[in-house]
Design an enzyme around this catalytic site. Structure first.
Site, PDB file in Angstrom:
ATOM      1  CB  ALA A  84      -1.039  -0.255   1.260  1.00 10.33           C
ATOM      2  CB  THR A  98      11.121  10.012   7.690  1.00  9.30           C
ATOM      3  OG1 THR A  98      11.228   9.261   5.902  1.00  9.30           O
ATOM      4  CG2 THR A  98      12.314  10.305   8.021  1.00  9.30           C
ATOM      5  CD  GLU A 148       5.903  13.549   2.830  1.00  5.49           C
ATOM      6  OE1 GLU A 148       4.602  14.865   2.968  1.00  5.49           O
ATOM      7  OE2 GLU A 148       6.747  14.219   3.779  1.00  5.49           O
TER       8      GLU A 148
END
Ligand code: COS
Length: 386
Positions: A132, A162, A370
């Site tokens: 995912a 992170t 991101e």
């Protein structure tokens, strides 16, 4: 307030302070940390001392209460020198502390935020899973409610997170499936999972091409129990919270792109003015001068796009489309400047002795992390009504 095109007093102060820190404290260590793929606890704490943790969190919760443009400028100045340290700050602020501040209840904010605003603790954002990534609703991690003990039991895994497996990690916000609608769609909710909760295994990931001095973790949840009160926000609203968090996060990745592009441009210009071929500095050969002109033009355009998007957010105006555009464009400009910079350095640009080599590798993450460039184009096209 209207949008202004130059730094005001506050932004000038932020830029100068972070630039000085980055050039004197980070630059001398960056190459070595990158080569050893080492996350520096010491440097992270020092960035905390500078006020780079909890940047936009109000002072009543221990934060710095800065505006969004100041935060963006701080991330940009770090990335101008080193992507890894910028990544630690960007991920902690936008993805770690921000959801706790925006969606936490009063008790959760008072419990978790103060220690995340000092540099002593990092918080991570648990969205991505092995299956995912771009399809963020495809989470398999589940949370089942044990009504006897009034606890949620979490099982599953997360990857490429992170700040999730460092000595400073205090916890993670985890998206998990808490049920299923009649149409089969997952009900997604978010949970606060403190580091060290029994059943959580956090493994630092190694062998990265880029951001090698930032901490990236792989997490496993094996019957991890958290109290009912550890749900963040409203049950079933987890995906929307994660998406809103990413809208903000895109501004900080864009800032990383802009900073990297500026750093690459500056080091390339310096090199081109010193390096001589055919009897003159290579900056005086049109082939190189035009490269620099193109880099500078794209940097200027990227800056305008990013600062406008950050200003829109700061003024509580719709900013999501511009944030996706800024993330897309700044990451592409970063890659362009790193590549053209490396080309200008020639053989030297392929050697670790010159930071352009690290910048070239670090730039690659920006169009993937991101939300890939393709996802940004998808988001932008939806705003256009495609
Ligand atoms: N803010 C608020 N709500 C949002 C939102 C946003 N930015 N984006 C989507 N939503 C809402 C939608 O409004 C929709 O709500 P309803 O169910 O009430 O209608 C719901 O979330 C589902 O939206 P949608 O159907 O558009 O979701 P998709 O599965 O099509 O996914 C994309 C949309 C692809 C844009 C999303 O999955 C995404 O951003 N993926 C990339 C994830 C990513 O960046 N991962 C990297 C993380 S690294 S930290």
């Amino acid at each position: 307030m209207s949008y202004q095109f130059e730094d005001n007093e506050e932004l000038t102060m932020m830029r100068q302070t972070v630039r000085k820190f980055a050039e004197t404290e980070i630059a001398p260590l960056a190459r070595d940390l990158d080569e050893r793929e080492e996350f520096s606890v010491e440097l992270t704490k020092r960035m905390g001392g500078l006020g780079l943790f909890g940047t936009v969190v109000p002072t009543e919760y221990g934060g710095q209460g800065m505006d969004y443009l100041s935060y963006v400028v701080a991330v940009e100045e770090l990335a101008r020198v080193d992507g890894s340290q910028a990544a630690t700050i960007a991920a902690h602020n936008s993805l770690g502390a921000a959801p706790l501040y925006y969606y936490g209840n009063e008790e959760q904010k008072r419990q978790y935020l103060p220690s995340l605003c000092t540099g002593e603790g990092l918080w991570a954002f648990g969205l991505t899973e092995p299956e995912a990534g771009s399809d963020a609703q495809a989470s398999k991690t589940s949370a089942v409610f044990d009504s006897v003990k009034q606890e949620w039991v979490i099982n599953g895994s997360k990857i490429w997170i992170t700040n999730s497996a460092s000595a400073l990690t205090k916890g993670i916000t985890v998206q998990a499936v808490t049920g299923r609608a009649e149409n089969g769609r997952a009900e997604l909710s978010c949970f606060i999972v403190p580091a060290g909760t029994p059943g959580v295994t956090a493994k630092a990931m190694h062998g990265k091409m880029m951001w090698r001095a930032s901490n990236t973790g792989e997490l496993y949840f094996d019957n991890v129990r958290v109290p009912a009160g550890n749900m963040l926000g409203v049950r079933g609203q987890g995906f929307k919270m994660m998406m809103e968090t990413l809208d903000n996060g895109r501004l900080s990745i864009a800032a990383m792109g802009l900073g990297l592009a500026k750093g690459a441009l500056e080091m390339t210009l310096r090199y081109a003015q010193e390096r001589r071929t055919f009897g003159k500095a290579i900056s005086q050969h049109q082939a190189v001068a035009f490269k620099l002109a193109e880099m500078a033009t794209r940097v200027e355009a990227a800056e305008g796009l990013l600062y406008k998007a950050a200003w829109l957010k700061q003024e509580h105006k719709p900013f999501q489309k511009q944030a996706a555009m800024a993330k897309l464009y700044c990451s592409e400009v970063a890659e362009y400047c790193a590549r053209e910079g490396q080309q200008t350095f020639g053989g030297y640009g392929l050697m670790k002795e010159y930071p352009i080599e690290r910048f070239y590798r670090d730039a690659a993450l920006l169009r993937i992390g991101e939300g890939t460039s393709e996802i940004q184009r998808l988001v932008i096209s939806r705003y256009l009504g495609c």
